[in-house]
Each structure stands twice: as C-alpha cells, then as structure tokens.
Design a protein around this motif. Structure first.
Motif, PDB file in Angstrom:
ATOM      1  N   GLY A 100       0.785  -1.229   0.000  1.00 42.32           N
ATOM      2  CA  GLY A 100       0.000   0.000   0.000  1.00 42.32           C
ATOM      3  C   GLY A 100       0.814   1.274   0.000  1.00 42.32           C
ATOM      4  O   GLY A 100       0.486   2.230  -0.702  1.00 42.32           O
ATOM      5  N   TYR A 101       1.891   1.343   0.763  1.00 39.12           N
ATOM      6  CA  TYR A 101       2.643   2.588   0.873  1.00 39.12           C
ATOM      7  C   TYR A 101       3.456   2.908  -0.374  1.00 39.12           C
ATOM      8  O   TYR A 101       3.936   4.024  -0.537  1.00 39.12           O
ATOM      9  CB  TYR A 101       3.545   2.587   2.109  1.00 39.12           C
ATOM     10  CG  TYR A 101       4.720   1.663   2.065  1.00 39.12           C
ATOM     11  CD1 TYR A 101       5.966   2.124   1.655  1.00 39.12           C
ATOM     12  CD2 TYR A 101       4.614   0.339   2.448  1.00 39.12           C
ATOM     13  CE1 TYR A 101       7.060   1.280   1.615  1.00 39.12           C
ATOM     14  CE2 TYR A 101       5.698  -0.510   2.423  1.00 39.12           C
ATOM     15  CZ  TYR A 101       6.911  -0.025   2.007  1.00 39.12           C
ATOM     16  OH  TYR A 101       7.992  -0.866   1.974  1.00 39.12           O
ATOM     17  N   LYS A 147      -4.426  -3.753   0.098  1.00 41.04           N
ATOM     18  CA  LYS A 147      -4.481  -3.022   1.364  1.00 41.04           C
ATOM     19  C   LYS A 147      -3.509  -3.669   2.340  1.00 41.04           C
ATOM     20  O   LYS A 147      -3.613  -4.854   2.642  1.00 41.04           O
ATOM     21  CB  LYS A 147      -5.901  -3.056   1.948  1.00 41.04           C
ATOM     22  CG  LYS A 147      -6.967  -2.528   1.009  1.00 41.04           C
ATOM     23  CD  LYS A 147      -6.741  -1.074   0.682  1.00 41.04           C
ATOM     24  CE  LYS A 147      -7.846  -0.567  -0.230  1.00 41.04           C
ATOM     25  NZ  LYS A 147      -7.535   0.676  -0.870  1.00 41.04           N
ATOM     26  N   THR A 148      -2.537  -2.886   2.794  1.00 44.33           N
ATOM     27  CA  THR A 148      -1.534  -3.390   3.736  1.00 44.33           C
ATOM     28  C   THR A 148      -1.382  -2.399   4.889  1.00 44.33           C
ATOM     29  O   THR A 148      -0.361  -1.731   5.020  1.00 44.33           O
ATOM     30  CB  THR A 148      -0.187  -3.604   3.020  1.00 44.33           C
ATOM     31  OG1 THR A 148       0.209  -2.369   2.410  1.00 44.33           O
ATOM     32  CG2 THR A 148      -0.263  -4.697   1.971  1.00 44.33           C
ATOM     33  N   PRO A 149      -2.374  -2.292   5.764  1.00 43.75           N
ATOM     34  CA  PRO A 149      -2.330  -1.275   6.818  1.00 43.75           C
ATOM     35  C   PRO A 149      -1.171  -1.461   7.799  1.00 43.75           C
ATOM     36  O   PRO A 149      -0.577  -0.477   8.243  1.00 43.75           O
ATOM     37  CB  PRO A 149      -3.676  -1.408   7.518  1.00 43.75           C
ATOM     38  CG  PRO A 149      -4.183  -2.753   7.151  1.00 43.75           C
ATOM     39  CD  PRO A 149      -3.601  -3.068   5.808  1.00 43.75           C
ATOM     40  N   PHE A 150      -0.833  -2.690   8.130  1.00 41.19           N
ATOM     41  CA  PHE A 150       0.273  -2.907   9.064  1.00 41.19           C
ATOM     42  C   PHE A 150       1.600  -2.493   8.440  1.00 41.19           C
ATOM     43  O   PHE A 150       2.407  -1.807   9.062  1.00 41.19           O
ATOM     44  CB  PHE A 150       0.328  -4.371   9.512  1.00 41.19           C
ATOM     45  CG  PHE A 150       1.461  -4.642  10.460  1.00 41.19           C
ATOM     46  CD1 PHE A 150       1.397  -4.222  11.767  1.00 41.19           C
ATOM     47  CD2 PHE A 150       2.609  -5.276  10.025  1.00 41.19           C
ATOM     48  CE1 PHE A 150       2.447  -4.437  12.644  1.00 41.19           C
ATOM     49  CE2 PHE A 150       3.666  -5.505  10.878  1.00 41.19           C
ATOM     50  CZ  PHE A 150       3.579  -5.086  12.196  1.00 41.19           C
ATOM     51  N   ALA A 168       6.046   1.279   7.721  1.00 46.68           N
ATOM     52  CA  ALA A 168       6.862   2.069   6.798  1.00 46.68           C
ATOM     53  C   ALA A 168       6.969   3.527   7.233  1.00 46.68           C
ATOM     54  O   ALA A 168       7.969   4.180   6.972  1.00 46.68           O
ATOM     55  CB  ALA A 168       6.276   1.990   5.391  1.00 46.68           C
ATOM     56  N   GLU A 169       5.950   4.026   7.908  1.00 42.81           N
ATOM     57  CA  GLU A 169       5.972   5.415   8.366  1.00 42.81           C
ATOM     58  C   GLU A 169       7.050   5.664   9.410  1.00 42.81           C
ATOM     59  O   GLU A 169       7.586   6.764   9.493  1.00 42.81           O
ATOM     60  CB  GLU A 169       4.614   5.805   8.939  1.00 42.81           C
ATOM     61  CG  GLU A 169       3.536   5.964   7.902  1.00 42.81           C
ATOM     62  CD  GLU A 169       2.197   6.308   8.518  1.00 42.81           C
ATOM     63  OE1 GLU A 169       2.161   6.696   9.708  1.00 42.81           O
ATOM     64  OE2 GLU A 169       1.186   6.198   7.818  1.00 42.81           O
TER      65      GLU A 169
END
Length: 64
Positions: free
Chosen positions: A11-12, A22-25, A30-31
């Motif tokens: 996602g990022y 969708k890869t929220p984790f 990555a943030e």
C-alpha cells in the motif's frame, strides 16, 4: 519476507490512493522505519534463496 513482491504490491508504494492491495500494518511500519529503495539481486533467484536459507554469501552459489 515475501517472495516475488513487486514494487507497487504494498500500500505505501502504490501510485494514487486507490491501491488494490491493502496493507495497513506494513503502511504503519513504513511510516516509522527506514525505507531502502534500491536493492539489486542476481538474474535468477537461486543464489539469493540459497543464501537466505543457509546464511552464506551468494558468491558461494554462483556457477561459472
């Protein structure tokens, strides 16, 4: 660790806000992490895979 992961397959790294994956984790990780964007490997996956499985350098698995 993922095998055959493409550049835009998380996602990022997706272009635009409508990512199909969708890869929220991974996005949150990555943030707050160091992102390494340049990684080069050999043409075939065999030496890299053998190095990962054995802990030895890829040079040990190259054929002349």
């Amino acid at each position: 660790m993922a095998d055959d992961l493409g550049y835009g397959d998380v996602g990022y790294k997706a272009v635009g806000s409508d990512s199909a994956v969708k890869t929220p984790f991974l996005d949150s990780l990555a943030e707050v992490s160091v992102q390494m964007n340049n990684h080069y490997t050999l043409q075939k996956c065999t030496p890299s895979r053998a190095a990962l499985m054995t802990g030895k350098d890829t040079v040990m698995f190259l054929q002349n």
